[in-house]
Design a protein around this motif. Sequence first.
Motif, PDB file in Angstrom:
ATOM      1  N   LYS A 189      -4.795   2.577   8.641  1.00  0.00           N
ATOM      2  CA  LYS A 189      -5.486   1.346   8.265  1.00  0.00           C
ATOM      3  C   LYS A 189      -4.751   0.123   8.822  1.00  0.00           C
ATOM      4  CE  LYS A 189      -6.426  -1.281   4.061  1.00  0.00           C
ATOM      5  NZ  LYS A 189      -6.203  -1.281   2.619  1.00  0.00           N
ATOM      6  N   TYR A 190      -3.433   0.150   8.754  1.00  0.00           N
ATOM      7  CA  TYR A 190      -2.621  -0.965   9.237  1.00  0.00           C
ATOM      8  C   TYR A 190      -2.756  -1.136  10.749  1.00  0.00           C
ATOM      9  CZ  TYR A 190       1.577  -3.710  10.284  1.00  0.00           C
ATOM     10  OH  TYR A 190       2.449  -4.661  10.743  1.00  0.00           O
ATOM     11  N   ALA A 247       3.666  13.159  11.846  1.00  0.00           N
ATOM     12  CA  ALA A 247       2.316  12.715  11.467  1.00  0.00           C
ATOM     13  C   ALA A 247       1.575  12.292  12.722  1.00  0.00           C
ATOM     14  CB  ALA A 247       2.394  11.533  10.496  1.00  0.00           C
ATOM     15  N   THR A 248       0.287  12.575  12.753  1.00  0.00           N
ATOM     16  CA  THR A 248      -0.508  12.174  13.911  1.00  0.00           C
ATOM     17  C   THR A 248      -1.980  12.065  13.539  1.00  0.00           C
ATOM     18  OG1 THR A 248      -1.077  12.685  16.204  1.00  0.00           O
ATOM     19  CG2 THR A 248      -0.824  14.555  14.727  1.00  0.00           C
ATOM     20  N   ASP A 293       0.823  -1.205   0.000  1.00  0.00           N
ATOM     21  CA  ASP A 293       0.000   0.000   0.000  1.00  0.00           C
ATOM     22  C   ASP A 293       0.861   1.260   0.000  1.00  0.00           C
ATOM     23  OD1 ASP A 293      -2.569   1.097  -0.091  1.00  0.00           O
ATOM     24  OD2 ASP A 293      -2.683   1.284   2.085  1.00  0.00           O
ATOM     25  N   ILE A 294       1.889   1.305   0.831  1.00  0.00           N
ATOM     26  CA  ILE A 294       2.712   2.523   0.880  1.00  0.00           C
ATOM     27  C   ILE A 294       3.601   2.660  -0.358  1.00  0.00           C
ATOM     28  CG2 ILE A 294       2.641   2.749   3.383  1.00  0.00           C
ATOM     29  CD1 ILE A 294       5.510   1.665   3.465  1.00  0.00           C
ATOM     30  N   SER A 334      -0.572  12.477   3.136  1.00  0.00           N
ATOM     31  CA  SER A 334      -1.907  12.128   3.635  1.00  0.00           C
ATOM     32  C   SER A 334      -2.264  10.678   3.300  1.00  0.00           C
ATOM     33  CB  SER A 334      -2.960  13.084   3.087  1.00  0.00           C
ATOM     34  OG  SER A 334      -2.980  13.024   1.674  1.00  0.00           O
ATOM     35  N   ALA A 335      -1.861  10.202   2.138  1.00  0.00           N
ATOM     36  CA  ALA A 335      -2.134   8.814   1.753  1.00  0.00           C
ATOM     37  C   ALA A 335      -1.287   7.846   2.581  1.00  0.00           C
ATOM     38  CB  ALA A 335      -1.871   8.611   0.265  1.00  0.00           C
ATOM     39  N   LEU A 336      -0.041   8.221   2.871  1.00  0.00           N
ATOM     40  CA  LEU A 336       0.820   7.379   3.697  1.00  0.00           C
ATOM     41  C   LEU A 336       0.276   7.286   5.127  1.00  0.00           C
ATOM     42  CD1 LEU A 336       4.254   8.662   2.404  1.00  0.00           C
ATOM     43  CD2 LEU A 336       3.215   6.441   1.929  1.00  0.00           C
ATOM     44  N   ILE A 337      -0.197   8.411   5.651  1.00  0.00           N
ATOM     45  CA  ILE A 337      -0.779   8.424   6.990  1.00  0.00           C
ATOM     46  C   ILE A 337      -2.029   7.549   7.020  1.00  0.00           C
ATOM     47  CG2 ILE A 337      -1.951   9.891   8.687  1.00  0.00           C
ATOM     48  CD1 ILE A 337       0.061  12.125   7.804  1.00  0.00           C
TER      49      ILE A 337
END
Length: 113
Positions: free
Chosen positions: A28-29, A56-57, A12-13, A20-23
């Motif tokens: 999700k993980y 990131a948070t 996915d990553i 934002s997509a990586l976060i």
Amino acid sequence: MLTAATFEFIEDIDRHTEPSALIASFQKYISKFGMVYFLVGDPRPPVGLPSERLWATTWPEEWLTRWTNRNYLVVDPIVRKLRMQNSPVRWGPQEPTKDAAAHASWKRRASFA
């Protein structure tokens, strides 16, 4: 489950470059393991403002604001544990702490979850 979920996360990553997509992929993980919130940053002793050390948070905005404005970085029991060991930290409200400021920050955190 752990192996399959981990490979799914890695795949996915690999498909994303936007923060934002990586976060979202990380959220999700970790949700597969019952975790709701996370914070990724630099836990070393503070050099600059705490907000500059956060990458990131998904913490609730009110708690993040309180945490950074009151400089909880220096008393947060999780950050203290991270500074003492180079491995993942699992923490819960039942964890013992002898430090009154650390205990108080943990108690306040519970009201934002």
